[in-house]
Design a protein around this motif. Structure first.
Motif, short mmCIF file in Angstrom:
data_model
loop_
_atom_site.label_atom_id
_atom_site.label_comp_id
_atom_site.label_asym_id
_atom_site.label_seq_id
_atom_site.Cartn_x
_atom_site.Cartn_y
_atom_site.Cartn_z
N VAL A 1 -56.12 -5.28 9.41
CA VAL A 1 -56.74 -5.14 8.09
C VAL A 1 -57.76 -6.25 7.94
N ASP A 2 -59.02 -5.90 8.03
CA ASP A 2 -60.11 -6.87 7.85
C ASP A 2 -59.90 -8.12 8.71
N ARG B 1 -52.81 -14.14 -1.05
CA ARG B 1 -54.24 -14.40 -0.92
C ARG B 1 -55.01 -13.34 -1.72
N ARG B 2 -56.00 -13.80 -2.46
CA ARG B 2 -56.86 -12.84 -3.15
C ARG B 2 -57.85 -12.27 -2.14
N HIS B 3 -57.85 -10.94 -2.03
CA HIS B 3 -58.71 -10.31 -1.03
C HIS B 3 -58.81 -8.82 -1.35
N THR B 4 -60.01 -8.28 -1.30
CA THR B 4 -60.23 -6.85 -1.46
C THR B 4 -60.29 -6.20 -0.10
N VAL B 5 -59.37 -5.31 0.18
CA VAL B 5 -59.25 -4.68 1.50
C VAL B 5 -60.41 -3.70 1.71
N TRP C 1 -49.39 -11.70 11.22
CA TRP C 1 -48.23 -11.73 10.33
C TRP C 1 -47.28 -10.61 10.73
N ASP C 2 -46.00 -10.83 10.46
CA ASP C 2 -45.03 -9.76 10.73
C ASP C 2 -45.25 -8.59 9.77
N VAL C 3 -45.42 -8.91 8.48
CA VAL C 3 -45.58 -7.88 7.45
C VAL C 3 -46.77 -8.25 6.57
N LEU C 4 -47.67 -7.31 6.41
CA LEU C 4 -48.81 -7.47 5.52
C LEU C 4 -48.64 -6.48 4.37
N VAL C 5 -48.73 -6.98 3.16
CA VAL C 5 -48.54 -6.16 1.96
C VAL C 5 -49.85 -6.13 1.19
N VAL C 6 -50.34 -4.95 0.90
CA VAL C 6 -51.54 -4.81 0.07
C VAL C 6 -51.09 -4.42 -1.34
N VAL D 1 -56.05 2.04 -1.36
CA VAL D 1 -56.93 2.02 -0.19
C VAL D 1 -56.14 2.39 1.06
N VAL D 2 -54.90 1.92 1.14
CA VAL D 2 -54.08 2.20 2.32
C VAL D 2 -53.78 3.69 2.41
#
Length: 372
Positions: A133-134, A117-121, A4-9, A150-151
């Motif tokens: 990231v994972d 997406r539901r996901h725990t980093v 992805w270009d941008v990943l947002v947590v 976490v980040v």
């Protein structure tokens, strides 16, 4: 590997504002959050008009964001010594529960093309060519995952010091008598600096809470006692606690491909605990800066400096000055006497206003008159 270009947590206001801004540059965006939406979030729920301005600039209809919740046109303040001011604000605020607000903003981001997406980093690994990231690779990662980010930990940035970290409790209660359409903030000398609030939702309920600095030795029992002491007669439902990483303890924003926004960047107003405006603004700037790739960090830091160069130092100075209850009394009396001073104080506490010479001079005159 997924790319992805941008990943947002984080799927709250900071994360969704990031996604909205990044999508406007044409970037592919994935938002991760450990929770499903709608979900509750401990907060005061107040939304300043300036927050809606930023969202409008991202293509979000402000009327849709606050639909079903009436404007709150007044703000009442009580100083530690009992000085009071109750005035109409220059523009009304709104009080929208985060369970509602965050779902609406996430829906707007998804409608704009962002994926969720539901996901725990679990792990973050940044390199010169991207961030992983994972098992998900991104050109830029934005940590918008709150006070326990976490980040932020992956960047080896520690938590705020206890004197730059507040803790608060929040619940929902029947609206206080005579306070319809008025946000109320009550400060106190006991366990100073500390304050309680009551923000009406417009349906007969109010968001009520109490907060103070961690360095004061805050305990849950003390927080609950403070709430009932400052808002006698309040009858909230279940109370939940949360931490407020104040902007007086914000870390230096890093270079490179990993950015922090909102609470993760310690962007909480040290005077009022307001964080939604900061979250949306910083998210918007982070999303725009993400287009720079490896230069995103430097671009984001410059954008934040341009936008908040006067405000953040002003809020920090005001927070230090507010440690003197007599000065707070004088400032509140000055705001009660002059609408312009009141507007300056509101802008400093709820948006990106600065500490003005007018406000300082007016407070100094009131303080001198009191001592004379």
């Amino acid at each position: 590997m997924e790319r992805w270009d941008v990943l947002v947590v984080g799927g709250g206001p900071a994360g969704t504002a990031t996604a909205l801004a990044a999508r406007r540059t044409g970037a592919s965006v994935l938002v991760l959050d450990r929770a499903d939406f709608p979900r509750d979030k401990v907060c005061g729920d107040g939304i300043a008009a300036e927050t809606l301005d930023v969202l409008a600039g991202l293509g979000v209809d402000p009327a849709a964001v606050v639909a079903g919740y009436p404007p709150v046109p007044r703000l009442a303040l009580r100083s530690p010594g009992g000085a009071t001011v109750d005035r109409a604000t220059a523009r009304p605020s709104f009080v929208v529960p985060r369970r509602v607000l965050d779902e609406r903003l996430l829906a707007a981001a998804r409608a704009g093309g962002a994926q969720f997406r539901r996901h725990t980093v679990r792990g973050v690994h940044a390199g010169p060519d991207g961030v992983v990231v994972d098992g998900i690779r991104a050109g830029v990662l934005v940590g918008a995952d709150g006070a326990e980010s976490v980040v932020r930990r992956a960047l080896r940035l520690g938590s705020n010091r206890a004197d730059r970290l507040a803790v608060a409790i929040r619940g929902y209660a029947p609206e206080l008598p005579g306070r319809a359409g008025t946000q109320l903030l009550v400060t106190t000398e006991q366990r100073w600096p500390a304050y309680a609030w009551s923000f009406p939702l417009g349906d007969g309920r109010a968001n009520v809470g109490y907060g103070e600095l961690v360095s004061g030795g805050a305990t849950r029992a003390a927080l609950v006692a403070g709430l009932y002491r400052l808002l006698p007669g309040v009858a909230p439902g279940p109370l939940r606690a949360h931490r407020l990483p104040l902007s007086t303890g914000r870390p230096r924003l890093p270079d490179g491909r990993v950015l922090l926004a909102g609470d993760a960047a310690s962007l909480v107003n040290p005077l009022t605990g307001e964080g939604i405006y900061y979250a949306v603004l910083s998210g918007a700037l982070a999303g725009q800066a993400a287009a720079a790739g490896a230069g995103a960090g430097a671009r984001y830091r410059a954008a934040m400096r341009r936008r908040l160069a006067r405000h953040l130092p002003s809020s920090g100075i005001a927070a230090r000055l507010s440690r003197w209850p007599a000065l707070m009394d004088a400032a509140f009396r000055a705001a009660d006497a002059d609408q312009r001073v009141f507007d300056d104080v509101v802008a400093l506490g709820l948006a990106d206003g600065a500490l003005t010479a007018r406000t300082l001079a007016a407070a100094a005159r009131r303080l001198a008159a009191r001592r004379g």
